[in-house]
Design an enzyme around this catalytic site. Structure first.
Site, PDB file in Angstrom:
ATOM      1  N   ARG A 144      -9.968   1.612   8.560  1.00 43.83           N
ATOM      2  CA  ARG A 144      -9.597   0.236   8.876  1.00 43.83           C
ATOM      3  C   ARG A 144     -10.689  -0.472   9.657  1.00 43.83           C
ATOM      4  O   ARG A 144     -10.527  -1.633  10.015  1.00 43.83           O
ATOM      5  CB  ARG A 144      -8.334   0.247   9.727  1.00 43.83           C
TER       6      ARG A 144
ATOM      7  N   ARG B   8      -1.279  -8.553  13.485  1.00 46.16           N
ATOM      8  CA  ARG B   8      -1.749  -7.537  12.530  1.00 46.16           C
ATOM      9  C   ARG B   8      -2.586  -8.166  11.421  1.00 46.16           C
ATOM     10  O   ARG B   8      -3.579  -7.596  10.989  1.00 46.16           O
ATOM     11  CB  ARG B   8      -0.566  -6.759  11.941  1.00 46.16           C
TER      12      ARG B   8
ATOM     13  N   ARG C 135      10.952  -7.262   5.330  1.00 40.34           N
ATOM     14  CA  ARG C 135      10.863  -5.823   5.074  1.00 40.34           C
ATOM     15  C   ARG C 135      11.753  -5.016   6.034  1.00 40.34           C
ATOM     16  O   ARG C 135      11.779  -5.259   7.221  1.00 40.34           O
ATOM     17  CB  ARG C 135       9.395  -5.411   5.236  1.00 40.34           C
TER      18      ARG C 135
ATOM     19  N   ARG D 255      10.877  -2.639  11.253  1.00 36.75           N
ATOM     20  CA  ARG D 255       9.862  -1.933  12.036  1.00 36.75           C
ATOM     21  C   ARG D 255       9.491  -2.811  13.219  1.00 36.75           C
ATOM     22  O   ARG D 255       9.366  -4.028  13.066  1.00 36.75           O
ATOM     23  CB  ARG D 255       8.616  -1.757  11.154  1.00 36.75           C
TER      24      ARG D 255
ATOM     25  N   LYS E 277       0.820  -1.221   0.000  1.00 40.58           N
ATOM     26  CA  LYS E 277       0.000   0.000   0.000  1.00 40.58           C
ATOM     27  C   LYS E 277       0.848   1.263   0.000  1.00 40.58           C
ATOM     28  O   LYS E 277       0.583   2.188  -0.745  1.00 40.58           O
ATOM     29  CB  LYS E 277      -0.931   0.051   1.227  1.00 40.58           C
TER      30      LYS E 277
HETATM   31  P1  AMP Z   1       0.423   0.863   8.800  1.00 43.50           P
HETATM   32  O1  AMP Z   1       1.682   1.592   8.559  1.00 43.50           O
HETATM   33  O2  AMP Z   1      -0.720   1.365   7.943  1.00 43.50           O
HETATM   34  O3  AMP Z   1       0.568  -0.632   8.738  1.00 43.50           O
HETATM   35  O4  AMP Z   1      -0.023   1.200  10.321  1.00 43.50           O
HETATM   36  C1  AMP Z   1       0.797   0.863  11.409  1.00 43.50           C
HETATM   37  C2  AMP Z   1      -0.041   0.830  12.687  1.00 43.50           C
HETATM   38  O5  AMP Z   1      -0.623   2.119  12.929  1.00 43.50           O
HETATM   39  C3  AMP Z   1      -1.228  -0.134  12.668  1.00 43.50           C
HETATM   40  O6  AMP Z   1      -0.851  -1.472  12.966  1.00 43.50           O
HETATM   41  C4  AMP Z   1      -2.117   0.485  13.739  1.00 43.50           C
HETATM   42  O7  AMP Z   1      -1.625   0.219  15.042  1.00 43.50           O
HETATM   43  C5  AMP Z   1      -1.933   1.987  13.488  1.00 43.50           C
HETATM   44  N1  AMP Z   1      -2.923   2.472  12.491  1.00 43.50           N
HETATM   45  C6  AMP Z   1      -2.677   2.946  11.241  1.00 43.50           C
HETATM   46  N2  AMP Z   1      -3.815   3.302  10.626  1.00 43.50           N
HETATM   47  C7  AMP Z   1      -4.818   3.045  11.509  1.00 43.50           C
HETATM   48  C8  AMP Z   1      -6.242   3.177  11.467  1.00 43.50           C
HETATM   49  N3  AMP Z   1      -6.872   3.644  10.379  1.00 43.50           N
HETATM   50  N4  AMP Z   1      -6.942   2.823  12.572  1.00 43.50           N
HETATM   51  C9  AMP Z   1      -6.342   2.366  13.670  1.00 43.50           C
HETATM   52  N5  AMP Z   1      -5.015   2.182  13.774  1.00 43.50           N
HETATM   53  C10 AMP Z   1      -4.252   2.520  12.708  1.00 43.50           C
END
Ligand code: AMP
Length: 201
Positions: free
Chosen positions: A88, A149, A127, A138, A13
């Site tokens: 989400r 996740r 990654r 990360r 993404k």
């Molecule tokens: P990502 O980089 O999109 O994988 O996001 C990393 C982490 O940020 C996720 O595992 C959540 O803990 C938090 N996060 C990101 N976007 C959201 C969202 N829309 N709602 C809730 N938590 C989020």
């Protein structure tokens, strides 16, 4: 254009968001990136989000929705945006729909990047990202957090696919392949096949 990019962790993404947003001439807004910036800056928001992120859980809707509303109110997002990692949950999707409706807008396209789970685990475990000149993993890409996740994605985020299908907005694309092939599929699926090509990127 107002676009949402959906897909499990590891589907690509972030990479596609940057490229597609560039082609469409709109900002790519990643809630994960905003949270990570707040965690490293040790802001109040970052302090609230960190424990959820480290555990592979979602940050609560009220915190996330308020943050996105503020971001969408900034001038660069007025004419369009590409949201990466938001919504989400169904509750977030409903809030997004009503905030846009208040402004007389709606989404134009919801793109779902489809990758099977075996490939996701393989991608996430390998990654790395660049931090202060070093390639690091990360914290939430550690194997136990990745499993959580993916589970959270299946339980809380995957239902958005049906939600947006009912709204007639969903375009599902195969996200396995070269980066530019996936971008081309995405642009085509959103009916923006020719956008940005002249810019040469
Ligand atoms: P990502 O980089 O999109 O994988 O996001 C990393 C982490 O940020 C996720 O595992 C959540 O803990 C938090 N996060 C990101 N976007 C959201 C969202 N829309 N709602 C809730 N938590 C989020």
């Amino acid at each position: 254009m107002r676009v949402v990019l959906l897909g499990p962790p590891g589907a690509g993404k972030g990479t596609q968001a940057q490229i597609i947003a560039g082609r469409l001439g709109v900002p790519a807004i990643s809630t994960g990136d905003i949270f990570r910036a707040n965690v490293s800056g040790q802001t109040e928001l970052g302090k609230k989000a960190k424990a959820f992120m480290d555990a592979g859980e979602l940050v609560p809707d009220e915190i996330t929705v308020a943050m996105v509303k503020d971001r969408l109110a900034e001038p660069d997002a007025k004419a369009g945006f590409l949201l990466d990692g938001f919504p989400r949950t169904i509750a977030q999707a409903e809030q997004l729909r009503s905030s846009l409706a208040e402004l007389g807008h709606g989404l134009d396209c919801v793109l779902e990047l489809v990758v099977d789970e075996e490939e996701l685990v393989r991608r996430l475990s390998g990654r790395r990202m660049l931090v202060d000149g070093e390639m690091v993993q990360r914290d939430d890409d550690k194997p136990e957090t990745v499993r959580r996740r993916l589970q959270v994605y299946r339980q809380q985020t995957a239902p958005l696919s049906g939600f947006y299908e009912t709204e007639g907005l969903l375009a599902r694309i195969d996200a396995i392949g070269e980066i530019d092939e996936v971008t081309a599929r995405a642009m085509e699926a959103c009916g923006a096949g020719d956008a940005g090509r002249a810019s040469g990127d």
